[in-house]
Design a protein around this motif. Structure first.
Motif, PDB file in Angstrom:
ATOM      1  N   SER A  37      -2.313   8.551   6.538  1.00  0.00           N
ATOM      2  CA  SER A  37      -1.393   9.548   6.066  1.00  0.00           C
ATOM      3  C   SER A  37      -1.606  10.685   6.993  1.00  0.00           C
ATOM      4  CB  SER A  37      -2.304  10.400   4.722  1.00  0.00           C
ATOM      5  OG  SER A  37      -1.465  11.567   4.294  1.00  0.00           O
ATOM      6  N   GLY A  38      -0.363  11.457   7.277  1.00  0.00           N
ATOM      7  CA  GLY A  38      -0.299  12.519   8.014  1.00  0.00           C
ATOM      8  C   GLY A  38       0.421  13.660   7.410  1.00  0.00           C
ATOM      9  N   THR A  39      -0.026  14.905   7.714  1.00  0.00           N
ATOM     10  CA  THR A  39       0.601  15.924   7.328  1.00  0.00           C
ATOM     11  C   THR A  39       1.014  17.083   8.285  1.00  0.00           C
ATOM     12  OG1 THR A  39      -0.582  16.025   5.120  1.00  0.00           O
ATOM     13  CG2 THR A  39       0.541  18.090   5.513  1.00  0.00           C
ATOM     14  N   LEU A  40       2.220  17.777   8.470  1.00  0.00           N
ATOM     15  CA  LEU A  40       2.627  18.620   9.321  1.00  0.00           C
ATOM     16  C   LEU A  40       3.078  19.740   8.411  1.00  0.00           C
ATOM     17  CD1 LEU A  40       3.588  19.741  12.261  1.00  0.00           C
ATOM     18  CD2 LEU A  40       5.956  18.788  11.701  1.00  0.00           C
ATOM     19  N   THR A  56       5.270  18.652   5.415  1.00  0.00           N
ATOM     20  CA  THR A  56       5.906  17.184   5.337  1.00  0.00           C
ATOM     21  C   THR A  56       4.713  16.414   5.412  1.00  0.00           C
ATOM     22  OG1 THR A  56       8.136  17.882   6.309  1.00  0.00           O
ATOM     23  CG2 THR A  56       7.429  15.551   6.053  1.00  0.00           C
ATOM     24  N   ARG A  57       4.540  15.649   4.347  1.00  0.00           N
ATOM     25  CA  ARG A  57       3.172  14.529   4.383  1.00  0.00           C
ATOM     26  C   ARG A  57       4.039  13.091   4.156  1.00  0.00           C
ATOM     27  NH1 ARG A  57      -2.340  13.807   2.694  1.00  0.00           N
ATOM     28  NH2 ARG A  57      -2.243  15.775   3.024  1.00  0.00           N
ATOM     29  N   TYR A  58       3.472  12.192   5.021  1.00  0.00           N
ATOM     30  CA  TYR A  58       4.015  10.867   5.155  1.00  0.00           C
ATOM     31  C   TYR A  58       2.493  10.052   4.908  1.00  0.00           C
ATOM     32  CZ  TYR A  58       4.928   6.102   6.482  1.00  0.00           C
ATOM     33  OH  TYR A  58       4.913   4.841   6.299  1.00  0.00           O
ATOM     34  N   HIS A 123      10.185  11.110  -1.600  1.00  0.00           N
ATOM     35  CA  HIS A 123      10.663   9.595  -1.606  1.00  0.00           C
ATOM     36  C   HIS A 123       9.472   8.778  -1.726  1.00  0.00           C
ATOM     37  CE1 HIS A 123      13.421   6.194  -0.621  1.00  0.00           C
ATOM     38  NE2 HIS A 123      12.644   5.875   0.191  1.00  0.00           N
ATOM     39  N   ASN A 124       9.346   7.571  -2.588  1.00  0.00           N
ATOM     40  CA  ASN A 124       8.330   6.973  -2.553  1.00  0.00           C
ATOM     41  C   ASN A 124       8.958   5.457  -2.778  1.00  0.00           C
ATOM     42  OD1 ASN A 124       5.563   6.478  -2.257  1.00  0.00           O
ATOM     43  ND2 ASN A 124       5.483   5.739  -4.367  1.00  0.00           N
ATOM     44  N   GLU A 125       8.483   4.458  -1.663  1.00  0.00           N
ATOM     45  CA  GLU A 125       8.855   2.871  -2.102  1.00  0.00           C
ATOM     46  C   GLU A 125       7.513   2.191  -2.289  1.00  0.00           C
ATOM     47  OE1 GLU A 125      11.186   1.525   1.093  1.00  0.00           O
ATOM     48  OE2 GLU A 125      12.564   3.201   0.697  1.00  0.00           O
ATOM     49  N   VAL A 126       7.502   1.281  -3.522  1.00  0.00           N
ATOM     50  CA  VAL A 126       6.222   0.637  -3.595  1.00  0.00           C
ATOM     51  C   VAL A 126       6.673  -0.941  -4.008  1.00  0.00           C
ATOM     52  CG1 VAL A 126       4.523   0.004  -5.411  1.00  0.00           C
ATOM     53  CG2 VAL A 126       5.123   2.486  -5.117  1.00  0.00           C
ATOM     54  N   ASP A 127       6.167  -1.707  -3.372  1.00  0.00           N
ATOM     55  CA  ASP A 127       6.191  -3.283  -3.452  1.00  0.00           C
ATOM     56  C   ASP A 127       5.206  -3.754  -3.862  1.00  0.00           C
ATOM     57  OD1 ASP A 127       6.585  -5.997  -3.449  1.00  0.00           O
ATOM     58  OD2 ASP A 127       7.205  -6.067  -1.190  1.00  0.00           O
ATOM     59  N   SER A 128       4.955  -4.193  -5.205  1.00  0.00           N
ATOM     60  CA  SER A 128       3.501  -4.685  -5.840  1.00  0.00           C
ATOM     61  C   SER A 128       3.655  -6.033  -6.240  1.00  0.00           C
ATOM     62  CB  SER A 128       3.395  -3.669  -7.095  1.00  0.00           C
ATOM     63  OG  SER A 128       1.996  -4.007  -7.360  1.00  0.00           O
ATOM     64  N   ARG A 129       3.029  -7.030  -5.574  1.00  0.00           N
ATOM     65  CA  ARG A 129       3.187  -8.307  -6.198  1.00  0.00           C
ATOM     66  C   ARG A 129       1.761  -8.855  -6.088  1.00  0.00           C
ATOM     67  NH1 ARG A 129       7.321 -10.992  -2.512  1.00  0.00           N
ATOM     68  NH2 ARG A 129       6.837  -9.210  -0.996  1.00  0.00           N
ATOM     69  N   GLY A 130       1.325  -9.844  -6.680  1.00  0.00           N
ATOM     70  CA  GLY A 130       0.189 -10.566  -6.590  1.00  0.00           C
ATOM     71  C   GLY A 130       0.280 -11.809  -5.920  1.00  0.00           C
TER      72      GLY A 130
END
Length: 185
Positions: A37-40, A56-58, A123-130
């Motif tokens: 994680s990083g914040t500016l 801004t945080r990524y 904006h958030n993207e999640v790919d959740s699989r087992g």
């Protein structure tokens, strides 16, 4: 059908085993977790009473594991073994949040106002699989061996959840200092 040993376990509560027992498989079980994680942040005093800021945080995070969950012994011919059931997750999340805020204070009719207004965009993207785990393994209830042989396979599950979330928030707060003891929002 109930396990014939059900009555030996009293009311069906936890088994009387050593709490330090490891029921997993060293050849199969793992856990890898990572967060980057990083914040500016930029801030500017507009005058003696108002400050404008932007941050801004990524964040990139992952949670990846296969863990053995000792199953119950129902339907087994013996009351001394448990099936090792694989609990799995492979989840990756990427998100960015940007917040712009104006903070300040001013006085009207002898009442001090502390204000905070702003906008937040995320904006958030999640790919959740087992995982798909094949192969069956059994553990001795009283003396499990994490080095028991396992000849199954592991592959990423094509099914799961892929979620994209976009949010926009606007806010404005005004706190009026009516006295040292009384604030009105």
């Amino acid at each position: 059908l109930l396990n014939p040993a059900y009555s030996q376990n009293g009311n069906g509560g936890p088994l009387n085993v050593n709490r330090a027992n490891f029921y997993g498989l060293t050849q199969r079980d793992f856990r890898r977790t990572q967060v980057d994680s990083g914040t500016l942040k930029i801030e500017r005093d507009l005058n003696d009473h108002f400050t404008l800021s932007n941050s801004t945080r990524y964040t990139h995070s992952s949670n990846d594991y296969i863990a053995s969950n000792p199953g119950d012994s129902k339907f087994l011919p013996s009351d001394t073994v448990l099936q090792r059931v694989a609990k799995t997750r492979n989840s990756v999340s990427d998100g960015v949040v940007n917040t712009t805020q104006l903070n300040g204070e001013f006085v009207t009719a002898g009442i001090t106002h502390h204000v905070a207004t702003g906008v937040e965009i995320a904006h958030n993207e999640v790919d959740s699989r087992g995982y798909l785990v094949t192969g069956t393994s059994w553990a001795n209830i009283q003396a499990p061996n994490g080095n028991d042989p396992w000849t199954g396979t592991i592959s990423r599950n094509p099914q799961g959840a892929r979620i994209t979330t976009n949010t926009l928030g606007l806010y404005a707060f005004d706190t009026l200092a009516l006295s040292k003891r009384w604030l009105l929002n």
